[in-house]
Design an enzyme around this catalytic site. Structure first.
Site, PDB file in Angstrom:
ATOM      1  N   CYS A 175       5.948 -10.750  42.915  1.00 39.71           N
ATOM      2  CA  CYS A 175       5.182 -11.698  43.731  1.00 39.71           C
ATOM      3  C   CYS A 175       4.157 -10.951  44.605  1.00 39.71           C
ATOM      4  CB  CYS A 175       6.130 -12.572  44.548  1.00 39.71           C
ATOM      5  SG  CYS A 175       5.302 -14.016  45.229  1.00 39.71           S
ATOM      6  N   TYR A 176       4.331 -10.931  45.916  1.00 35.74           N
ATOM      7  CA  TYR A 176       3.362 -10.183  46.743  1.00 35.74           C
ATOM      8  C   TYR A 176       3.297  -8.725  46.278  1.00 35.74           C
ATOM      9  CZ  TYR A 176       0.920  -8.133  50.702  1.00 35.74           C
ATOM     10  OH  TYR A 176       0.002  -7.463  51.476  1.00 35.74           O
TER      11      TYR A 176
END
Ligand code: XMP
Length: 510
Positions: free
Chosen positions: A82-83
């Protein structure tokens, strides 16, 4: 203990602990550390793989966590989630964009066969997404390995440099084959060999406790909960009678529980002291009805009783605490030495004459603590114990506490737990107990009018105890429980089942 080490770099994501648990479940030791300490930890701990967690930031926000680009050329495999995927893309020259609408929840995602990350997986799986930014263009040397309707680049990799990234969250159960994806990264990319096991951990920790403690004395506050019980067992195996375990019985344990704890430990090699302080606690709580006041009094009295016992034991070298890894991570990512703010240990070290705190469980997750308990030979009663609040039944009697009410609640709670176990529901319901309300209502028994107490039953399913659903106990089981309690326990003539979730309710009633 010599074992391989994987570093989880924390970018502030809500699932950071979950990633670490999944890695440990794969038989690989890992630790969670803040992204800002990456280079220091890499140098000092020599990881064979790194996982970047998700995080709440946009890569474009002013305070967005950044990563030193040198991490990508150290020849250590990295998996960005994700991030973590977005920061990898951005740092290496790809493009990250912000979508107008966030993508949140389950989505169908295509996996491209030739990625080692997706070895032996179907071509399409359900994944769990939770993001607004997305990778629009991968860095030059990367190829796209996965895509979904709102994330054209749901996965990317540069296999020569062993850099991998996924936009979705393989660590949450909603992602199909998530654990396999993590396992493929660990075993096929990083070369992990699964050398983390509780039996090895038990052996090596026993050795290191022996070395550290020497012929010193150790004091432990034993509550009978899973953590302090496993700690007592571990210390007993390591240093035997140099350990004094003090079990303060405040009288608010469930039926037979005090005796069970004593029976479990009296044959272990340690000094075991059980203090029956039930009368003292009851006296202190006479006429007290306010929940927070009850908790405060119990906490203070506990410390006082423990302090008196500790004085009798005399000066000790070490005070042992059952701090576990989630506490360590939550207290600031493994750096702060935390004194658990649990009522029955919080503050204790100030009062007791000791030189140092030891926390042999501080790198273990709860499920690992339970496994360790089994390794050490503790009984099911102790290891599989459901969570039980420090103040015990005192906060499950609404209003004033009396000996009669305690006995009533104990008997009713015992029947409830017995019937749940008989129905085979004990594995599915994470916590279940009875609450004695202060409400009385009219009933009829035989030919007589009654005016007696209402008992509430509470059963919840939850994975983290932060949110919970009420357990859907079948009506016929509830019926059996109700009939038994009303017939077998005097002064209860009405049973209700709590059908609220948390939030808005809490699990306990006080
Ligand atoms: P609540 O009632 O806050 O409970 O939804 C969440 C979980 O925490 C347990 N609990 C406690 N555990 N000391 C503890 O060790 C306490 O004072 C305490 N109060 C609540 C509760 O049983 C549930 O599992």
């Amino acid at each position: 203990m010599k074992h391989q080490f994987v570093l989880i770099l924390d970018f502030g994501g809500q699932y950071n602990q979950l990633i670490a648990r999944r890695v440990r479940e794969c038989g690989v030791y890992c630790e969670v550390h803040p992204y800002s300490k990456a280079l220091y930890i890499i140098k000092s701990k020599n990881p064979i793989g790194i996982i970047f967690t998700g995080g709440p930031s946009s890569v474009y926000s002013d305070c967005a966590p950044k990563i030193d680009p040198s991490i990508f050329s150290m020849n250590i495999p990295i998996l960005g989630i994700c991030y973590g995927a977005q920061i990898m893309a951005q740092t290496l020259g790809g493009e990250v964009k912000s979508a107008k609408v966030s993508e949140y929840g389950k989505t169908k995602t295509k996996l491209f066969k030739d990625s080692i990350l997706f070895k032996n997986l179907p071509e399409e799986i359900i994944t769990w997404m939770s993001h607004t930014d997305y990778i629009a263009t991968p860095p030059k040397s990367f190829k796209v390995t996965s895509s979904g309707p709102s994330s054209p680049i749901a996965g990317m990799e540069d296999s020569d440099k062993k850099l991998y990234a996924v936009q979705f969250h393989p660590e949450v159960n909603h992602t199909e084959y998530g654990k396999e994806i993590i396992k493929n990264f660990l075993y096929d990319v990083c070369g992990c060999n699964g050398d983390w096991s509780m039996s090895k951990y038990a052996q090596s920790t026993i050795e290191s406790i022996k070395k550290q403690v020497g012929d010193g004395k150790v004091l432990l506050a034993l509550s009978g909960g899973v953590d302090s019980s496993v700690l007592a067992a571990l210390l007993s195996k390591a240093i035997g009678s140099q350990l004094t375990a003090v079990f303060v019985d405040h009288g608010f344990m469930r039926k037979n529980e005090g005796n069970e704890i004593e029976d479990s430990f009296k044959n272990w090699n340690m000094k075991f002291i059980r203090v029956d302080a039930s009368e003292r606690f009851l006296n202190r709580l006479a006429f007290v009805t306010e929940p927070e006041k009850k908790r405060k009094i119990i906490g203070e009295e506990f410390i006082r009783v423990f302090e008196e016992e500790a004085r009798k034991v005399g000066a000790v070298d070490y005070f042992a605490q059952g701090t576990i890894y989630p506490d360590v991570i939550e207290s600031g990512n493994g750096d702060a030495s935390l004194i658990k703010s649990h009522h029955n240990v919080g503050g204790l070290p100030d009062y007791i004459d000791f030189k140092e705190i030891i926390e042999p469980l501080r790198m273990l997750f709860k499920d690992e603590v339970r496994q360790l308990g089994f390794e050490l030979g503790l009984s099911d009663v102790l290891v599989k114990r459901q969570p039980f609040p420090g103040p015990g039944l005192a906060i499950r009697i609404i209003g004033e506490i009396t000996k009669e009410k305690l006995d009533m609640l104990r008997d009713a709670d015992f029947i409830f737990r017995e019937e749940i176990a008989k129905a085979g529901l004990d594995r599915n319901i994470n916590q279940y107990f009875a609450v004695l309300t202060s409400m009385k209502s009219v009933g009829v028994m035989g030919d007589f009018r009654t005016y007696d107490y209402t008992l509430a039953l509470r059963g919840v399913t939850t994975s983290d105890f932060m949110t919970a659903d009420f357990a859907k106990i079948p009506y016929d089981v509830l019926e059996k429980i109700s009939v038994r309690i009303v017939n077998e326990v005097k002064n209860i003539n009405r049973i209700v089942y709590d059908i609220t979730t948390k939030p808005p309710s809490t699990i306990e009633w006080e």
